[in-house]
Enzyme design. Structure first.
Site, PDB file in Angstrom:
ATOM      1  N   MET B   1       0.841  -1.202   0.000  1.00  0.00           N
ATOM      2  CA  MET B   1       0.000   0.000   0.000  1.00  0.00           C
ATOM      3  C   MET B   1       0.877   1.252   0.000  1.00  0.00           C
ATOM      4  O   MET B   1       1.672   1.457   0.900  1.00  0.00           O
ATOM      5  CB  MET B   1      -0.890   0.005   1.243  1.00  0.00           C
ATOM      6  CG  MET B   1      -1.925   1.100   1.219  1.00  0.00           C
ATOM      7  SD  MET B   1      -3.148   0.959   2.536  1.00  0.00           S
ATOM      8  CE  MET B   1      -2.265   1.640   3.926  1.00  0.00           C
ATOM      9  N   CYS B   2       0.747   2.060  -1.014  1.00  0.00           N
ATOM     10  CA  CYS B   2       1.436   3.341  -1.074  1.00  0.00           C
ATOM     11  C   CYS B   2       0.385   4.410  -1.383  1.00  0.00           C
ATOM     12  O   CYS B   2      -0.745   4.100  -1.737  1.00  0.00           O
ATOM     13  CB  CYS B   2       2.485   3.349  -2.181  1.00  0.00           C
ATOM     14  SG  CYS B   2       3.821   2.172  -1.926  1.00  0.00           S
ATOM     15  N   GLY B   3       0.755   5.642  -1.248  1.00  0.00           N
ATOM     16  CA  GLY B   3      -0.124   6.740  -1.633  1.00  0.00           C
ATOM     17  C   GLY B   3       0.546   7.556  -2.726  1.00  0.00           C
ATOM     18  O   GLY B   3       1.741   7.837  -2.656  1.00  0.00           O
TER      19      GLY B   3
END
Lengths: 230, 314
Positions: B1-3
């Protein structure tokens, strides 16, 4: 009934949810304002509360609801009402991916469209969408009904178990192992009973009812004693 | 999960500040490292380099070697370089250089000492700033909020497939294509196959990060004659994995999403004043009032947002 107004803004979500829970205990009607699409608002709400979110909410709003009535005045992010057991969630606008994921009861009503995998792995309850449900909606739904009045995207009702997907309107494509059946009058009446309190009954609709073709089932589910021996 | 995030202004302004806000709102998606790709005011000649040295104690000697390679290619520093140091072993630098005779050949030779000094962006307008830490920390250290430009990208990284190192942070430069940067949320599952194919064509990768691969893959397709839109469309069927990526060039930002719709992308576009991010609560930092939001939730979606005249808008 008195009213409590709770500001979201940049405040810590845990603090906001504690204030919501306190207001629920007092029996107040609750308005949550300046929501700014923040995540995890109104999670784990008790039976009987009445909450309006004045704006858009982020992920997991109304998750694990056990009987409250939630009204979201604009859009909702991913996993709206995930795991809810009871109650009612209404979204005036769009709701993102995985609406009602793994829910076991209650009703979710989305007036706009939804993102992909609406009702993924739901185990009960009903999802009513006035717009179009997104890609792969109904994926592995164990039970309950997804009712879409504005059509469905690709891979609709993929890999269903015992859930049902009802669509009025165009379906872009069907998922794996879908069985499209002609609903009986009694079954249509059951769906109309869900739509009636929402003011959405229309006898002229041409329904597609989708259930599992059971070709992906690797055990004989109708003989529990047999598969319990696996 | 990255933004991930993208920002386009209708005229040059404090795009750095906006990108910091977009990434600060998504820090919970990955606080291992944060990075920004900022497109400033373009120059007619000379390049801006952003890079990193890995051994502060050898900084002077390493930069001399770097300068000698520049000289070998007919280039030199145009002004004093700006160096950012901290308690950590690595240091970051910004420098402006005259045009090398052959940019690709110079990058290849400069990469021979990439174990000591790594070029992280090269462009007429692009500057990539990245480091370990959250958005506020990286922004303060590198003065990102003050950076002026037209558009840019941001990234908050949760390391899943490679190490937590300052140079494994995003965004990635599409080495050696000047002024091309990428941010990516997801995993590429045929990474090694694609990487070998590109390496056989002469491309060099400095990390084992799959995002670096996408930047080069898309740029290579464009070099082969495709339009940006065609390359983005092809990426969806050619690259295996789950992803949403944004690729920026001086004239705009393109995006692509995988076939299974696994990663989000939310956009507010008010007549070219545009913010895009993984989460809606991030774009609300830029547009706090209720307004129309575009949810790119579906599978196999691609598009381009143009800067300025919007001529690239999909």
């Amino acid at each position: 009934m008195s009213e409590t107004v709770i500001e979201v803004g940049k405040r810590h979500i845990r603090e906001i949810n504690e204030e919501i829970q306190e207001a629920c205990k007092k029996g107040d009607r609750i308005r949550v304002v300046n929501t700014l699409s923040r995540h995890n608002l109104g999670v784990g709400l008790p039976d009987g509360a009445d909450i309006t979110f004045e704006g858009s909410v982020g992920y997991f709003c109304g998750g694990l609801n056990t009987g409250s009535t939630l009204h979201i005045e604009r859009n909702a992010g991913w996993a709206l009402g995930e795991g809810m057991a009871k109650g009612m969630i209404t979204v005036e606008g769009y709701a993102g991916m995985s609406v009602g994921a793994a829910m076991i009861g209650g009703t979710i009503h989305v007036k706009g469209d939804t993102g992909p995998r609406c009702g993924v792995a739901m185990k009960g309850g009903n999802i009513v969408v006035e717009g179009k449900i997104g890609y792969q909606s109904g994926f592995m739904a164990h039970s309950g009904k997804i009712i879409a009045l504005g059509g469905a995207g690709d891979s609709c009702a993929d890999a269903l178990w015992q859930g049902e997907v009802w669509v009025a309107g165009e379906v872009s494509s069907f998922g794996v192992d879908v069985n499209i059946v002609e609903p009986t009058a009694e079954e249509v009446a059951e769906v109309d009973a869900i739509l009636e309190p929402l003011g959405l009954v229309d006898s002229s609709r041409n329904w597609r009812k989708m259930i599992s073709g059971q070709r992906l089932w690797y055990f004989e589910s109708r003989d529990a004693s047999a598969w319990l021996m696996i | 999960m990255c933004g991930i995030a993208g920002r386009i202004l209708t005229s040059p302004g404090k795009v750095g500040n906006d990108l910091v806000e977009l990434m600060d709102a998504q820090e919970h998606r990955g606080a291992d490292s944060t990075g920004f790709a900022i497109y400033g005011l373009p120059r007619d000649e000379g390049y801006v380099l952003r890079g990193m040295g890995f051994d502060k104690s050898a900084m002077s000697a390493d930069l001399d070697d770097f300068k000698n390679i520049l000289h070998d290619h007919g280039s030199d520093f145009m002004d004093d370089m700006h160096i950012v140091t901290s308690h950590e072993q690595h240091y970051c630098f910004r420098m402006e250089i005259r045009d090398p005779k052959d940019l690709v050949a110079w990058v290849r030779d400069a990469d021979a000492i990439s174990h000591r000094i790594e070029i992280q962006s090269c462009g007429r307008t692009l500057e990539i700033i990245k480091d370990t830490g959250g958005a506020a920390e990286v922004a303060e250290k590198h003065k990102v909020r003050d950076m002026i430009g037209t558009h840019g990208l941001g990234h908050a990284r949760l390391a899943t497939e490679s190490s937590v190192l300052p140079n494994a942070s995003h965004p990635f430069w599409a080495r050696p294509f000047s002024d091309v940067a990428i941010v990516h949320n997801g995993q590429i599952t045929d990474y090694y196959t694609q990487k070998k194919h590109l390496e056989r064509q002469g491309y060099r990768f400095l990390t084992e990060n799959d995002s670096e691969l996408i930047a080069v893959w898309v740029s290579d397709q464009i070099k082969a004659g495709m339009t940006v839109q065609q390359a983005l469309t092809k990426s969806v069927s050619s690259i295996d994995g789950v992803f949403t990526f944004m690729i920026a060039r001086p004239d705009g930002i393109g995006f692509a999403k995988d076939r299974f719709a696994m990663k989000p992308l939310v956009v507010i576009d008010q007549n070219g004043d545009l913010a895009a991010a993984t989460e809606e609560q991030a774009v609300r930092r830029i547009f706090p009032n209720e307004c129309d939001v575009i949810n790119y939730d579906g599978p196999s979606l691609t598009g381009i947002w143009g800067v300025g005249n919007r001529s690239l808008a999909a």
